[in-house]
Design an enzyme around this catalytic site. Structure first.
Site, short mmCIF file in Angstrom:
data_model
loop_
_atom_site.label_atom_id
_atom_site.label_comp_id
_atom_site.label_asym_id
_atom_site.label_seq_id
_atom_site.Cartn_x
_atom_site.Cartn_y
_atom_site.Cartn_z
N TYR A 303 -81.91 32.69 57.87
CA TYR A 303 -81.69 33.59 59.00
C TYR A 303 -82.98 34.34 59.30
CZ TYR A 303 -76.68 32.98 58.03
OH TYR A 303 -75.43 32.47 57.82
N HIS A 311 -77.00 33.58 64.27
CA HIS A 311 -76.61 32.49 63.38
C HIS A 311 -77.84 31.92 62.69
CE1 HIS A 311 -72.42 32.34 64.55
NE2 HIS A 311 -72.77 32.40 65.83
N LYS A 358 -78.15 23.72 64.09
CA LYS A 358 -79.05 24.06 63.00
C LYS A 358 -79.99 22.88 62.74
CE LYS A 358 -75.93 27.25 60.65
NZ LYS A 358 -75.29 27.57 61.92
#
Length: 404
Positions: A303, A311, A358
């Protein structure tokens, strides 16, 4: 040296003002990235002179938190609420054992007792969003079913064929749909007279939640920041750095190799604690907030500022690599991902993390050869200098988007 560093510059534009009040409150609560605070003294002539010389009179405030080492769960428990609050709000260390992340069990219980509680915890916000999403799907399905029933009625009475519409003014969309208040309805509260009467059987709330630190988080706090004292669960006495270093490695070994006489004789260079700590220390030192990634089939998530702000952007999969292949053959530990992985495994975790936006990073940790290092080196944290980290960024190839 890693090229993956967090970009903490604020973004401009209209999106920057979204959720402004909550964002400002989070910036105030989570203003410090580490438990240590550097307090500047009041301005003075001496301070101005030292400032010209590049010196400072700032003092360091160390919270000196306490935790209890639990070999069974392979973690360190921080039981004091004030210490848990410090470690979570200053760097997002640990996880509440009764919560999803932030230790908010006591706040949730207080909100349950208070009918007019306005401060919602992260778990309660998530529950509301899920209730809204579920109700939206039900309303949309009901609207589509009504349109289809109307089309069938027209066909039966007039003989005209009408294709039921899946969008339009009669079909709710995610952009325009608003939840009704009844989905948040609470059980009927007692009358005013009953509510004002004290409840004799209502006991005062006691915070039974503790903050659970991983071994990597605990060692980073006590070795690098010196703000955590680890107590032995047997006698509740502070453990020395050497005892902690040996104990954290010992709990990762198979039980048949652990002897109460001298556990340091069974230490190995491919100990899972060492490999995971090398990666954790590497990215924490670069400014990332490192959390567990088991939810997305990886080892760690990175993060920029913390879970309450954004997120995770990066997902890390740790791949140990032996400098000497003979060490891998003779090792008593079967390390995860130490053998060549299959393309199906790589495609699986890459697809999972691509769906949640991601970027997958394969982190190769080189394990030094036992032939060139002695066992005495492994008994101190100085051995960490012999490990190295390499990064490979993996992106999913989508032909429709990557034709150029």
């Amino acid at each position: 040296m890693s090229l993956i560093t967090p970009n903490t510059q604020p973004r401009g534009g209209a999106g920057a003002a979204k959720g402004g009040a909550r964002r400002h409150e989070n910036n105030r609560i989570y203003a410090y990235p580490l438990p240590l605070l550097f307090v500047e003294p009041p301005r003075s002539r001496i301070g101005s002179v030292l400032g010209l010389l590049g010196l400072s009179l700032a003092r360091v405030e160390n919270p000196h938190c306490e935790g209890i080492f639990d070999p069974t769960t392979r973690s360190v428990w921080v039981s004091k609420p004030e210490h848990s609050l410090i470690l979570w709000r200053r760097g997002f260390f640990g996880k509440g054992d009764l919560s999803r992340s932030e230790p908010s069990w006591l706040a949730r219980q207080i909100n349950i007792r208070k009918s007019d509680g306005k401060q919602l915890t992260s778990e309660e916000i998530t529950a509301r969003r899920r209730a809204e999403r579920r109700q939206f799907k039900l309303d949309r399905a009901a609207a589509i079913a009504a349109v289809a029933e109307e089309a069938e009625e027209i066909f039966a009475t007039e003989g005209r064929v009408i294709t039921p519409a899946l969008s339009g003014p009669d079909i709710p969309s995610a952009a325009t749909w608003r939840p009704s208040q009844n989905i948040y309805a609470q059980p009927e509260s007692p009358s005013v007279e009953e509510d004002e009467m004290p409840l004799e059987d209502e006991e005062p709330l006691v915070d039974v939640e503790h903050l659970q630190l991983t071994l990597q988080e605990a060692f980073f706090l006590l070795w690098n920041l010196d703000c955590l004292t680890v107590l032995n669960s047997q006698n509740m006495q502070p453990m020395t750095l050497k005892d902690i270093w040996i104990a954290f490695q010992t709990v990762e070994l198979p039980p048949k190799f652990i002897k109460p006489v001298d556990t340091s004789q069974h230490l190995q260079w491919d100990n899972p604690f060492l490999i995971n700590y090398v990666v954790y220390h590497h990215y924490r030192s670069l400014g990332w907030v490192v959390k567990s990634g088991i939810k997305f089939c990886v080892d760690y998530l990175l993060y920029k500022k913390g879970p309450v702000f954004h997120h995770a952007e990066l997902a890390l999969a740790i791949l140990p690599v032996y400098e000497d292949t003979e060490d891998q053959r003779t090792s008593t530990l079967d390390l995860q991902n130490s053998s060549p992985f299959t393309w199906s495994w790589l495609s699986t975790i890459n697809r999972v993390n691509s769906q949640v936006q991601k970027t997958l990073i394969l982190v190769y940790v080189t394990i030094p050869a036992k032939s060139r290092l002695s066992l005495d080196t492994l008994r101190t944290p100085a051995c960490l200098a012999h490990y190295s980290v390499r990064e490979v960024v993996v992106r999913r190839f989508i032909p429709a988007r990557m034709r150029d």
